[in-house]
Scaffold this motif. Structure first.
Motif, PDB file in Angstrom:
ATOM      1  N   ALA A   1     -26.439  20.639   8.725  1.00  0.00           N
ATOM      2  CA  ALA A   1     -25.047  20.439   9.147  1.00  0.00           C
ATOM      3  C   ALA A   1     -24.959  19.362  10.231  1.00  0.00           C
ATOM      4  CB  ALA A   1     -24.452  21.755   9.636  1.00  0.00           C
ATOM      5  N   LEU A   2     -25.977  19.305  11.079  1.00  0.00           N
ATOM      6  CA  LEU A   2     -25.967  18.312  12.159  1.00  0.00           C
ATOM      7  C   LEU A   2     -26.299  16.918  11.662  1.00  0.00           C
ATOM      8  CD1 LEU A   2     -27.730  20.383  14.924  1.00  0.00           C
ATOM      9  CD2 LEU A   2     -25.429  19.393  15.075  1.00  0.00           C
ATOM     10  N   HIS A   3     -27.050  16.850  10.575  1.00  0.00           N
ATOM     11  CA  HIS A   3     -27.470  15.553  10.051  1.00  0.00           C
ATOM     12  C   HIS A   3     -26.247  14.841   9.475  1.00  0.00           C
ATOM     13  CE1 HIS A   3     -30.327  12.660   8.391  1.00  0.00           C
ATOM     14  NE2 HIS A   3     -29.412  12.517   7.456  1.00  0.00           N
ATOM     15  N   GLY A   4     -25.965  13.669   9.986  1.00  0.00           N
ATOM     16  CA  GLY A   4     -24.787  12.974   9.475  1.00  0.00           C
ATOM     17  C   GLY A   4     -23.496  13.430  10.135  1.00  0.00           C
ATOM     18  N   ALA A   5     -23.595  14.413  11.034  1.00  0.00           N
ATOM     19  CA  ALA A   5     -22.396  14.836  11.766  1.00  0.00           C
ATOM     20  C   ALA A   5     -22.179  13.894  12.942  1.00  0.00           C
ATOM     21  CB  ALA A   5     -22.573  16.265  12.278  1.00  0.00           C
ATOM     22  N   ASN A   6     -20.932  13.519  13.177  1.00  0.00           N
ATOM     23  CA  ASN A   6     -20.663  12.738  14.389  1.00  0.00           C
ATOM     24  C   ASN A   6     -20.598  13.696  15.581  1.00  0.00           C
ATOM     25  OD1 ASN A   6     -18.077  13.925  14.437  1.00  0.00           O
ATOM     26  ND2 ASN A   6     -17.218  12.275  13.189  1.00  0.00           N
ATOM     27  N   GLU A   7     -20.413  13.168  16.772  1.00  0.00           N
ATOM     28  CA  GLU A   7     -20.465  14.009  17.978  1.00  0.00           C
ATOM     29  C   GLU A   7     -19.394  15.095  17.950  1.00  0.00           C
ATOM     30  OE1 GLU A   7     -22.116  15.762  20.887  1.00  0.00           O
ATOM     31  OE2 GLU A   7     -23.080  14.126  19.803  1.00  0.00           O
ATOM     32  N   GLU A   8     -18.230  14.724  17.464  1.00  0.00           N
ATOM     33  CA  GLU A   8     -17.128  15.686  17.398  1.00  0.00           C
ATOM     34  C   GLU A   8     -17.477  16.846  16.455  1.00  0.00           C
ATOM     35  OE1 GLU A   8     -12.373  15.691  16.166  1.00  0.00           O
ATOM     36  OE2 GLU A   8     -13.623  13.943  15.764  1.00  0.00           O
ATOM     37  N   GLN A   9     -18.041  16.507  15.288  1.00  0.00           N
ATOM     38  CA  GLN A   9     -18.452  17.552  14.340  1.00  0.00           C
ATOM     39  C   GLN A   9     -19.577  18.401  14.921  1.00  0.00           C
ATOM     40  OE1 GLN A   9     -19.278  14.702  11.259  1.00  0.00           O
ATOM     41  NE2 GLN A   9     -17.614  15.430   9.956  1.00  0.00           N
ATOM     42  N   ALA A  10     -20.491  17.742  15.657  1.00  0.00           N
ATOM     43  CA  ALA A  10     -21.597  18.476  16.286  1.00  0.00           C
ATOM     44  C   ALA A  10     -21.061  19.494  17.289  1.00  0.00           C
ATOM     45  CB  ALA A  10     -22.565  17.514  16.957  1.00  0.00           C
ATOM     46  N   GLN A  11     -20.053  19.099  18.048  1.00  0.00           N
ATOM     47  CA  GLN A  11     -19.461  20.026  19.034  1.00  0.00           C
ATOM     48  C   GLN A  11     -18.751  21.190  18.342  1.00  0.00           C
ATOM     49  OE1 GLN A  11     -20.329  20.100  22.156  1.00  0.00           O
ATOM     50  NE2 GLN A  11     -21.527  18.257  21.754  1.00  0.00           N
ATOM     51  N   LEU A  12     -18.148  20.914  17.187  1.00  0.00           N
ATOM     52  CA  LEU A  12     -17.511  21.996  16.415  1.00  0.00           C
ATOM     53  C   LEU A  12     -18.568  23.000  15.957  1.00  0.00           C
ATOM     54  CD1 LEU A  12     -15.002  20.063  14.091  1.00  0.00           C
ATOM     55  CD2 LEU A  12     -14.508  21.278  16.214  1.00  0.00           C
ATOM     56  N   LEU A  13     -19.697  22.483  15.519  1.00  0.00           N
ATOM     57  CA  LEU A  13     -20.779  23.375  15.085  1.00  0.00           C
ATOM     58  C   LEU A  13     -21.325  24.152  16.278  1.00  0.00           C
ATOM     59  CD1 LEU A  13     -22.557  20.894  12.679  1.00  0.00           C
ATOM     60  CD2 LEU A  13     -21.555  23.081  11.998  1.00  0.00           C
ATOM     61  N   ARG A  14     -21.398  23.483  17.407  1.00  0.00           N
ATOM     62  CA  ARG A  14     -21.898  24.132  18.621  1.00  0.00           C
ATOM     63  C   ARG A  14     -21.056  25.359  18.964  1.00  0.00           C
ATOM     64  NH1 ARG A  14     -23.475  21.385  24.387  1.00  0.00           N
ATOM     65  NH2 ARG A  14     -24.118  23.333  25.350  1.00  0.00           N
ATOM     66  N   ALA A  15     -19.739  25.196  18.788  1.00  0.00           N
ATOM     67  CA  ALA A  15     -18.821  26.297  19.088  1.00  0.00           C
ATOM     68  C   ALA A  15     -19.043  27.486  18.155  1.00  0.00           C
ATOM     69  CB  ALA A  15     -17.380  25.809  18.973  1.00  0.00           C
ATOM     70  N   ALA A  16     -19.636  27.216  16.984  1.00  0.00           N
ATOM     71  CA  ALA A  16     -19.777  28.255  15.967  1.00  0.00           C
ATOM     72  C   ALA A  16     -21.019  29.121  16.170  1.00  0.00           C
ATOM     73  CB  ALA A  16     -19.825  27.614  14.584  1.00  0.00           C
ATOM     74  N   VAL A  17     -21.960  28.668  16.996  1.00  0.00           N
ATOM     75  CA  VAL A  17     -23.208  29.440  17.135  1.00  0.00           C
ATOM     76  C   VAL A  17     -23.416  29.884  18.578  1.00  0.00           C
ATOM     77  CG1 VAL A  17     -24.356  28.304  15.175  1.00  0.00           C
ATOM     78  CG2 VAL A  17     -24.618  27.354  17.466  1.00  0.00           C
ATOM     79  N   PRO A  18     -24.091  31.009  18.784  1.00  0.00           N
ATOM     80  CA  PRO A  18     -24.391  31.458  20.156  1.00  0.00           C
ATOM     81  C   PRO A  18     -25.194  30.387  20.903  1.00  0.00           C
ATOM     82  CG  PRO A  18     -24.943  33.166  18.552  1.00  0.00           C
ATOM     83  CD  PRO A  18     -24.598  31.939  17.759  1.00  0.00           C
ATOM     84  N   ALA A  19     -24.975  30.297  22.209  1.00  0.00           N
ATOM     85  CA  ALA A  19     -25.572  29.217  23.016  1.00  0.00           C
ATOM     86  C   ALA A  19     -27.094  29.153  22.876  1.00  0.00           C
ATOM     87  CB  ALA A  19     -25.188  29.401  24.479  1.00  0.00           C
ATOM     88  N   VAL A  20     -27.735  30.324  22.877  1.00  0.00           N
ATOM     89  CA  VAL A  20     -29.201  30.350  22.811  1.00  0.00           C
ATOM     90  C   VAL A  20     -29.678  29.775  21.474  1.00  0.00           C
ATOM     91  CG1 VAL A  20     -29.117  32.780  22.084  1.00  0.00           C
ATOM     92  CG2 VAL A  20     -31.260  31.816  22.887  1.00  0.00           C
ATOM     93  N   VAL A  21     -28.959  30.081  20.403  1.00  0.00           N
ATOM     94  CA  VAL A  21     -29.295  29.547  19.074  1.00  0.00           C
ATOM     95  C   VAL A  21     -29.138  28.030  19.077  1.00  0.00           C
ATOM     96  CG1 VAL A  21     -28.648  29.515  16.626  1.00  0.00           C
ATOM     97  CG2 VAL A  21     -28.620  31.671  17.902  1.00  0.00           C
ATOM     98  N   THR A  36     -33.188  20.348  13.537  1.00  0.00           N
ATOM     99  CA  THR A  36     -33.199  18.915  13.257  1.00  0.00           C
ATOM    100  C   THR A  36     -34.566  18.494  12.716  1.00  0.00           C
ATOM    101  OG1 THR A  36     -31.558  18.537  14.973  1.00  0.00           O
ATOM    102  CG2 THR A  36     -32.824  16.625  14.272  1.00  0.00           C
ATOM    103  N   ARG A  37     -35.625  19.031  13.345  1.00  0.00           N
ATOM    104  CA  ARG A  37     -36.987  18.698  12.926  1.00  0.00           C
ATOM    105  C   ARG A  37     -37.278  19.263  11.528  1.00  0.00           C
ATOM    106  NH1 ARG A  37     -39.240  19.614  17.830  1.00  0.00           N
ATOM    107  NH2 ARG A  37     -40.094  21.634  17.290  1.00  0.00           N
TER     108      ARG A  37
END
Length: 224
Positions: free
Chosen positions: A176-196, A205-206
């Motif tokens: 999901a992060l691959h090819g995501a711009n920063e805005e999309q990355a932040q949206l994904l960030r909001a979707a998962v617990p901080a520790v995850v 990513t690796r």
């Protein structure tokens, strides 16, 4: 209920974008595997089956967690829209079953005819998938934000993720992060617990980078 924080479903767009990218890449990826290349076939067929599982898990969690609540809480005129979503899910699900069955056959045979059948179903699925995701973003996400609480929305995401292993989950995050711009990355960030997020972003990513490298070496038709 009014004092509960309401859902913010825009994280779903990040997930949808990942699905659009990955499913759009499948036909060429599959077609590019040389006939008789057993190893490459196993890698690419496995990837197709993983994507089928991913989309299936995503849809069944919506069927269980989202549609019943919208049916219950929304004004009556939303009924036909949800019926359309249901119909689209059913159609896409049948196509996914066909895609999985063809992929399993190809995985064993590494045969050109079986390979081309997989590529054909993957291609045929795209218009229905695009139409469904677009309709959901345009019409359903605003309803989710209005009628579901944040807790209910998170339960839907957890149900979807709960259907896959932890390693697979990290890979999905990397995807999901691959090819995501920063805005999309932040949206994904909001979707998962901080520790995850903090552990998962570099790990995922690796994982996904090495997964893509395996796919790229298996297929001449991939632009990976």
């Amino acid at each position: 209920m009014h004092h509960e924080k309401m859902a913010d479903s825009c994280d779903m767009i990040g997930v949808h974008d990942a699905m659009r990218r990955e499913f759009a890449a499948l036909p060429a990826l599959v077609a590019g595997v040389p006939a008789g290349d057993a190893d490459g076939t196993v890698v690419v067929a496995g990837h197709v089956l993983m994507m089928v599982d991913f989309l299936h898990a995503h849809h069944t969690s919506e069927d269980d967690h989202v549609w019943p609540r919208l049916r219950e809480r929304c004004p009556d005129d939303v009924g036909p829209l949800i019926e359309t979503m249901d119909r689209q899910h059913a159609f896409i699900d049948r196509e996914l079953q066909a895609l999985a069955a063809e992929s399993r056959r190809w995985r064993v045979s590494a045969d050109a005819t079986d390979r081309d059948a997989v590529a054909g179903v993957a291609e045929r699925l795209l218009p229905a998938l695009y139409e469904h995701l677009a309709l959901e973003e345009e019409r359903i996400l605003p309803l989710i934000d209005r009628y579901l609480t944040e807790r209910e929305w998170k339960a839907n995401a957890e149900a979807s993720l709960g259907k896959v292993t932890f390693a697979r989950r990290l890979l999905m995050l990397g995807m999901a992060l691959h090819g995501a711009n920063e805005e999309q990355a932040q949206l994904l960030r909001a979707a998962v617990p901080a520790v995850v997020w903090h552990a998962g972003r570099p790990l995922g990513t690796r994982l996904y980078r090495s997964h893509r490298a395996r796919l790229a070496s298996a297929s001449r038709g991939s632009d990976l």
